[in-house]
Design a protein around this motif. Structure first.
Motif, PDB file in Angstrom:
ATOM      1  N   ILE A 296      17.511  12.406  -1.277  1.00 21.05           N
ATOM      2  CA  ILE A 296      16.368  13.133  -0.699  1.00 21.05           C
ATOM      3  C   ILE A 296      15.409  13.557  -1.809  1.00 21.05           C
ATOM      4  O   ILE A 296      14.188  13.411  -1.693  1.00 21.05           O
ATOM      5  CB  ILE A 296      16.866  14.339   0.115  1.00 21.05           C
ATOM      6  CG1 ILE A 296      17.651  13.857   1.346  1.00 21.05           C
ATOM      7  CG2 ILE A 296      15.700  15.219   0.544  1.00 21.05           C
ATOM      8  CD1 ILE A 296      18.353  14.977   2.111  1.00 21.05           C
ATOM      9  N   ASP A 297      15.960  14.056  -2.912  1.00 20.06           N
ATOM     10  CA  ASP A 297      15.123  14.453  -4.044  1.00 20.06           C
ATOM     11  C   ASP A 297      14.362  13.253  -4.610  1.00 20.06           C
ATOM     12  O   ASP A 297      13.260  13.418  -5.167  1.00 20.06           O
ATOM     13  CB  ASP A 297      15.974  15.079  -5.142  1.00 20.06           C
ATOM     14  CG  ASP A 297      16.503  16.460  -4.769  1.00 20.06           C
ATOM     15  OD1 ASP A 297      15.954  17.071  -3.824  1.00 20.06           O
ATOM     16  OD2 ASP A 297      17.459  16.913  -5.416  1.00 20.06           O
ATOM     17  N   ALA A 298      14.948  12.044  -4.456  1.00 20.39           N
ATOM     18  CA  ALA A 298      14.303  10.825  -4.958  1.00 20.39           C
ATOM     19  C   ALA A 298      13.298  10.246  -3.968  1.00 20.39           C
ATOM     20  O   ALA A 298      12.737   9.175  -4.219  1.00 20.39           O
ATOM     21  CB  ALA A 298      15.359   9.777  -5.298  1.00 20.39           C
ATOM     22  N   GLY A 299      13.097  10.939  -2.851  1.00 18.69           N
ATOM     23  CA  GLY A 299      12.068  10.511  -1.920  1.00 18.69           C
ATOM     24  C   GLY A 299      12.541   9.775  -0.687  1.00 18.69           C
ATOM     25  O   GLY A 299      11.717   9.286   0.093  1.00 18.69           O
ATOM     26  N   VAL A 300      13.854   9.672  -0.487  1.00 20.53           N
ATOM     27  CA  VAL A 300      14.369   9.036   0.725  1.00 20.53           C
ATOM     28  C   VAL A 300      14.404  10.084   1.837  1.00 20.53           C
ATOM     29  O   VAL A 300      14.928  11.186   1.635  1.00 20.53           O
ATOM     30  CB  VAL A 300      15.783   8.465   0.507  1.00 20.53           C
ATOM     31  CG1 VAL A 300      16.248   7.720   1.759  1.00 20.53           C
ATOM     32  CG2 VAL A 300      15.818   7.540  -0.703  1.00 20.53           C
ATOM     33  N   ARG A 301      13.888   9.741   3.000  1.00 21.60           N
ATOM     34  CA  ARG A 301      13.964  10.679   4.116  1.00 21.60           C
ATOM     35  C   ARG A 301      15.307  10.505   4.818  1.00 21.60           C
ATOM     36  O   ARG A 301      15.532   9.530   5.527  1.00 21.60           O
ATOM     37  CB  ARG A 301      12.825  10.466   5.118  1.00 21.60           C
ATOM     38  CG  ARG A 301      12.919  11.464   6.267  1.00 21.60           C
ATOM     39  CD  ARG A 301      11.777  11.392   7.238  1.00 21.60           C
ATOM     40  NE  ARG A 301      12.054  12.225   8.395  1.00 21.60           N
ATOM     41  CZ  ARG A 301      11.272  12.308   9.476  1.00 21.60           C
ATOM     42  NH1 ARG A 301      10.147  11.608   9.521  1.00 21.60           N
ATOM     43  NH2 ARG A 301      11.606  13.082  10.485  1.00 21.60           N
ATOM     44  N   VAL A 302      16.197  11.427   4.591  1.00 23.57           N
ATOM     45  CA  VAL A 302      17.501  11.468   5.261  1.00 23.57           C
ATOM     46  C   VAL A 302      17.517  12.713   6.128  1.00 23.57           C
ATOM     47  O   VAL A 302      17.371  13.827   5.628  1.00 23.57           O
ATOM     48  CB  VAL A 302      18.666  11.488   4.251  1.00 23.57           C
ATOM     49  CG1 VAL A 302      19.997  11.415   4.994  1.00 23.57           C
ATOM     50  CG2 VAL A 302      18.549  10.347   3.245  1.00 23.57           C
ATOM     51  N   ASP A 303      17.711  12.518   7.420  1.00 25.54           N
ATOM     52  CA  ASP A 303      17.598  13.627   8.375  1.00 25.54           C
ATOM     53  C   ASP A 303      18.940  14.172   8.849  1.00 25.54           C
ATOM     54  O   ASP A 303      18.966  15.161   9.588  1.00 25.54           O
ATOM     55  CB  ASP A 303      16.787  13.190   9.599  1.00 25.54           C
ATOM     56  CG  ASP A 303      15.283  13.170   9.325  1.00 25.54           C
ATOM     57  OD1 ASP A 303      14.886  13.451   8.179  1.00 25.54           O
ATOM     58  OD2 ASP A 303      14.512  12.853  10.256  1.00 25.54           O
ATOM     59  N   GLY A 304      20.052  13.532   8.452  1.00 27.34           N
ATOM     60  CA  GLY A 304      21.331  14.041   8.931  1.00 27.34           C
ATOM     61  C   GLY A 304      22.501  13.350   8.283  1.00 27.34           C
ATOM     62  O   GLY A 304      22.362  12.290   7.640  1.00 27.34           O
ATOM     63  N   TYR A 305      23.676  13.943   8.441  1.00 27.43           N
ATOM     64  CA  TYR A 305      24.917  13.453   7.835  1.00 27.43           C
ATOM     65  C   TYR A 305      26.055  13.730   8.806  1.00 27.43           C
ATOM     66  O   TYR A 305      26.256  14.879   9.227  1.00 27.43           O
ATOM     67  CB  TYR A 305      25.170  14.175   6.509  1.00 27.43           C
ATOM     68  CG  TYR A 305      26.496  13.869   5.845  1.00 27.43           C
ATOM     69  CD1 TYR A 305      26.597  12.882   4.871  1.00 27.43           C
ATOM     70  CD2 TYR A 305      27.640  14.589   6.172  1.00 27.43           C
ATOM     71  CE1 TYR A 305      27.806  12.613   4.244  1.00 27.43           C
ATOM     72  CE2 TYR A 305      28.858  14.332   5.559  1.00 27.43           C
ATOM     73  CZ  TYR A 305      28.939  13.338   4.590  1.00 27.43           C
ATOM     74  OH  TYR A 305      30.133  13.083   3.984  1.00 27.43           O
ATOM     75  N   TYR A 306      26.817  12.665   9.156  1.00 31.60           N
ATOM     76  CA  TYR A 306      27.964  12.798  10.053  1.00 31.60           C
ATOM     77  C   TYR A 306      29.244  12.422   9.296  1.00 31.60           C
ATOM     78  O   TYR A 306      29.340  11.327   8.735  1.00 31.60           O
ATOM     79  CB  TYR A 306      27.841  11.868  11.260  1.00 31.60           C
ATOM     80  CG  TYR A 306      26.625  12.067  12.143  1.00 31.60           C
ATOM     81  CD1 TYR A 306      25.823  13.206  12.075  1.00 31.60           C
ATOM     82  CD2 TYR A 306      26.283  11.085  13.085  1.00 31.60           C
ATOM     83  CE1 TYR A 306      24.727  13.365  12.892  1.00 31.60           C
ATOM     84  CE2 TYR A 306      25.183  11.236  13.918  1.00 31.60           C
ATOM     85  CZ  TYR A 306      24.408  12.370  13.810  1.00 31.60           C
ATOM     86  OH  TYR A 306      23.310  12.527  14.644  1.00 31.60           O
ATOM     87  N   VAL A 307      30.219  13.297   9.324  1.00 27.67           N
ATOM     88  CA  VAL A 307      31.521  13.018   8.706  1.00 27.67           C
ATOM     89  C   VAL A 307      32.300  12.050   9.594  1.00 27.67           C
ATOM     90  O   VAL A 307      32.359  12.201  10.814  1.00 27.67           O
ATOM     91  CB  VAL A 307      32.333  14.314   8.541  1.00 27.67           C
ATOM     92  CG1 VAL A 307      33.743  13.993   8.043  1.00 27.67           C
ATOM     93  CG2 VAL A 307      31.646  15.272   7.585  1.00 27.67           C
ATOM     94  N   TRP A 308      32.895  11.040   8.955  1.00 30.10           N
ATOM     95  CA  TRP A 308      33.941  10.261   9.621  1.00 30.10           C
ATOM     96  C   TRP A 308      35.268  10.778   9.066  1.00 30.10           C
ATOM     97  O   TRP A 308      35.541  10.618   7.890  1.00 30.10           O
ATOM     98  CB  TRP A 308      33.797   8.760   9.348  1.00 30.10           C
ATOM     99  CG  TRP A 308      34.842   8.007  10.116  1.00 30.10           C
ATOM    100  CD1 TRP A 308      36.132   7.724   9.724  1.00 30.10           C
ATOM    101  CD2 TRP A 308      34.699   7.490  11.439  1.00 30.10           C
ATOM    102  NE1 TRP A 308      36.802   7.063  10.711  1.00 30.10           N
ATOM    103  CE2 TRP A 308      35.949   6.910  11.777  1.00 30.10           C
ATOM    104  CE3 TRP A 308      33.666   7.470  12.369  1.00 30.10           C
ATOM    105  CZ2 TRP A 308      36.156   6.296  13.013  1.00 30.10           C
ATOM    106  CZ3 TRP A 308      33.890   6.864  13.586  1.00 30.10           C
ATOM    107  CH2 TRP A 308      35.121   6.287  13.907  1.00 30.10           C
ATOM    108  N   SER A 309      36.086  11.382   9.919  1.00 34.55           N
ATOM    109  CA  SER A 309      35.831  11.535  11.343  1.00 34.55           C
ATOM    110  C   SER A 309      36.167  12.947  11.760  1.00 34.55           C
ATOM    111  O   SER A 309      36.724  13.725  10.983  1.00 34.55           O
ATOM    112  CB  SER A 309      36.677  10.543  12.145  1.00 34.55           C
ATOM    113  OG  SER A 309      38.060  10.822  11.969  1.00 34.55           O
ATOM    114  N   ALA A 310      35.820  13.258  13.006  1.00 30.25           N
ATOM    115  CA  ALA A 310      36.103  14.587  13.520  1.00 30.25           C
ATOM    116  C   ALA A 310      37.599  14.882  13.525  1.00 30.25           C
ATOM    117  O   ALA A 310      38.030  15.990  13.177  1.00 30.25           O
ATOM    118  CB  ALA A 310      35.538  14.725  14.939  1.00 30.25           C
ATOM    119  N   ILE A 311      38.394  13.875  13.896  1.00 31.68           N
ATOM    120  CA  ILE A 311      39.813  14.085  14.180  1.00 31.68           C
ATOM    121  C   ILE A 311      40.583  12.873  13.658  1.00 31.68           C
ATOM    122  O   ILE A 311      40.095  11.745  13.700  1.00 31.68           O
ATOM    123  CB  ILE A 311      40.038  14.220  15.708  1.00 31.68           C
ATOM    124  CG1 ILE A 311      39.053  15.235  16.303  1.00 31.68           C
ATOM    125  CG2 ILE A 311      41.469  14.640  16.030  1.00 31.68           C
ATOM    126  CD1 ILE A 311      39.017  15.225  17.822  1.00 31.68           C
TER     127      ILE A 311
END
Length: 447
Positions: free
Chosen positions: A388-403
């Motif tokens: 993001i600091d390098a200019g990439v637009r990243v709007d979210g992060y999902y962990v694999w996995s919940a369970i």
């Protein structure tokens, strides 16, 4: 103490239907290719299968409680195609439970569980399967479109093509080598057709989830550079260039698509998206094959002899218990590479990132301690922040996995979850990483 992200950044967790639902005989659902595959002796570690999995079908309310209590914004799950076609109300109940808990549902339409009857008719080697997925998408959006705003069409087409159609390590175990390229094209076409259906029904946000990772040559030999470039084309760019550029990366792949309608298909495949999902686990290092050298065991699956590339071990100070190299900087690298390759790259979501560690059950204190997973997640989230600091637009992060879940051909030994599942009782226990992730999300809200 925690990595920080821009306002509006969305945190989530991911799962997939076959890996968690179980209830194989509920609703009168028919068999998928994974039901067929796991029934064959020798296909899955310890002979395990997903008939019960972690029984999410019956325990979804409890699982939604664990997901929501962590404070996540989004929950990414997938639909079982055969369960949907049986008329089951399961996904209505799941979506309603998520919304009631304040969690946005982000479903994936296809996550590798093709109905067996479609495989019997040719599977993804048959162009008609793409149109059957479009029909299936219509059923889904008609039923859930009033409550679901974010849709993911396909998951990791590259892995499904390589492991299931080129090799025999996953369902449907075709073993076609490079002759499997039509399966890649037909999945891409299915993606494009699904986007058309979703747009026609007023879907507000549509994306796809592709696996991406840096591919490096093992040395300075021009043959290694050529081998690495071809491997990158086949595993990365074959599945993103058509979507984000409207073209295949090279003539070999284009010719391998095996259909005279490629140009017309690419117009469908390349329709604009609202977001682009990136699944990242580890980088890859490739060399031109050396005669007599043993390449077995380098990757999760072995690349057969006769192909023009071979993997060599990635240098890494740490590996997960699945044997995957832990290289957080490679996540930053692939995100900046995507930005540079695609000037019109949509907002990115990390739709999968996580690690398998063989966590034991709760100790005398009732807790499941998994410090290595916490360190993994912290490092990879910092890698996202660097991108993001390098200019990439990243709007979210999902962990694999919940369970903890059924990890395909690796069975149940590999534990990716933030919530531990006892294999005998199916009792759920939040791991230390679950609490860490909860506190990370809460810290964003306070900052």
């Amino acid at each position: 103490m925690y990595p920080q992200f821009p306002p509006g950044f969305r945190f989530g967790m991911s799962t997939s239907a076959y890996q968690i639902e179980g209830a194989a005989d509920a609703d009168g659902k028919g068999p998928s290719i994974w039901d067929t595959f796991t029934a064959r002796p020798g296909t899955v570690r310890h002979g395990e299968d997903g008939r019960v999995a972690i029984d999410h079908y019956h325990r979804y309310a409890e699982d939604v409680g664990h997901i929501a209590a962590a404070g996540v914004h989004d929950y990414r799950f997938s639909f079982s195609w055969t369960r949907v076609l049986s008329g089951s109300g399961f996904y209505d109940r799941l979506v309603d439970a998520l919304l009631e808990a304040g969690v946005r549902p982000v479903p994936t339409i296809y996550h590798w569980d093709l109905p067996q009857e479609l495989e019997d008719a040719g599977g993804w080697m048959n162009r008609d399967t793409a149109y059957r997925l479009a029909d299936y998408t219509t059923v889904l959006v008609d039923r859930l479109g009033d409550r679901v705003r974010d849709w993911i069409t396909m998951n990791e087409m590259s892995v499904h093509t390589l492991y299931g159609y080129a090799l025999t390590d996953h369902a449907p175990a075709r073993g076609l080598g490079l002759e499997a390229l039509p399966a890649a094209h037909h999945q891409l076409l299915a993606h494009g057709l699904a986007v058309q259906v979703l747009r026609a029904h007023g879907a507000r946000s549509v994306g796809v989830a592709n696996q991406h990772f840096p591919v490096s040559p093992a040395g300075d030999d021009p043959a290694d550079h050529e081998a690495a470039g071809l491997f990158a084309d086949l595993t990365n760019w074959t599945f993103s260039d058509p979507i984000l550029r409207g073209a295949y990366p090279n003539e070999l792949v284009r010719a391998g698509a095996g259909d005279a309608r490629v140009d017309r298909d690419l117009e469908v495949i390349g329709a604009p998206l609202d977001f682009y999902g990136v699944n990242y686990y580890e980088p890859t290092v490739i060399e031109a094959p050396r005669a007599g050298k043993d390449y077995s065991g380098v990757l999760e699956v072995d690349i057969p002899d006769g192909l023009p590339f071979s993997p060599v071990p990635v240098k890494s100070d740490e590996r997960t218990d699945f044997g995957w190299a832990v290289v957080p900087s490679a996540l930053t690298e692939i995100l900046t590479t995507l930005r540079d390759r695609y000037p019109n790259l949509p907002p990115v979501f990390i739709t999968e990132n996580g690690a398998s560690f063989h966590d034991s059950g709760p100790g005398p204190d009732g807790r499941v301690h998994d410090p290595r997973r916490i360190a993994f997640l912290d490092a990879h989230l910092r890698a996202v922040a660097d991108a993001i600091d390098a200019g990439v637009r990243v709007d979210g992060y999902y962990v694999w996995s919940a369970i903890d879940n059924f990890e395909w051909a690796a069975g149940y030994d590999e534990r990716f979850g933030l919530v531990h599942v006892d294999r005998e009782t199916l009792t759920r226990t939040r791991k230390d990483s679950w609490y860490w992730y909860r506190d990370l999300i809460a810290a964003q809200r306070r900052s």
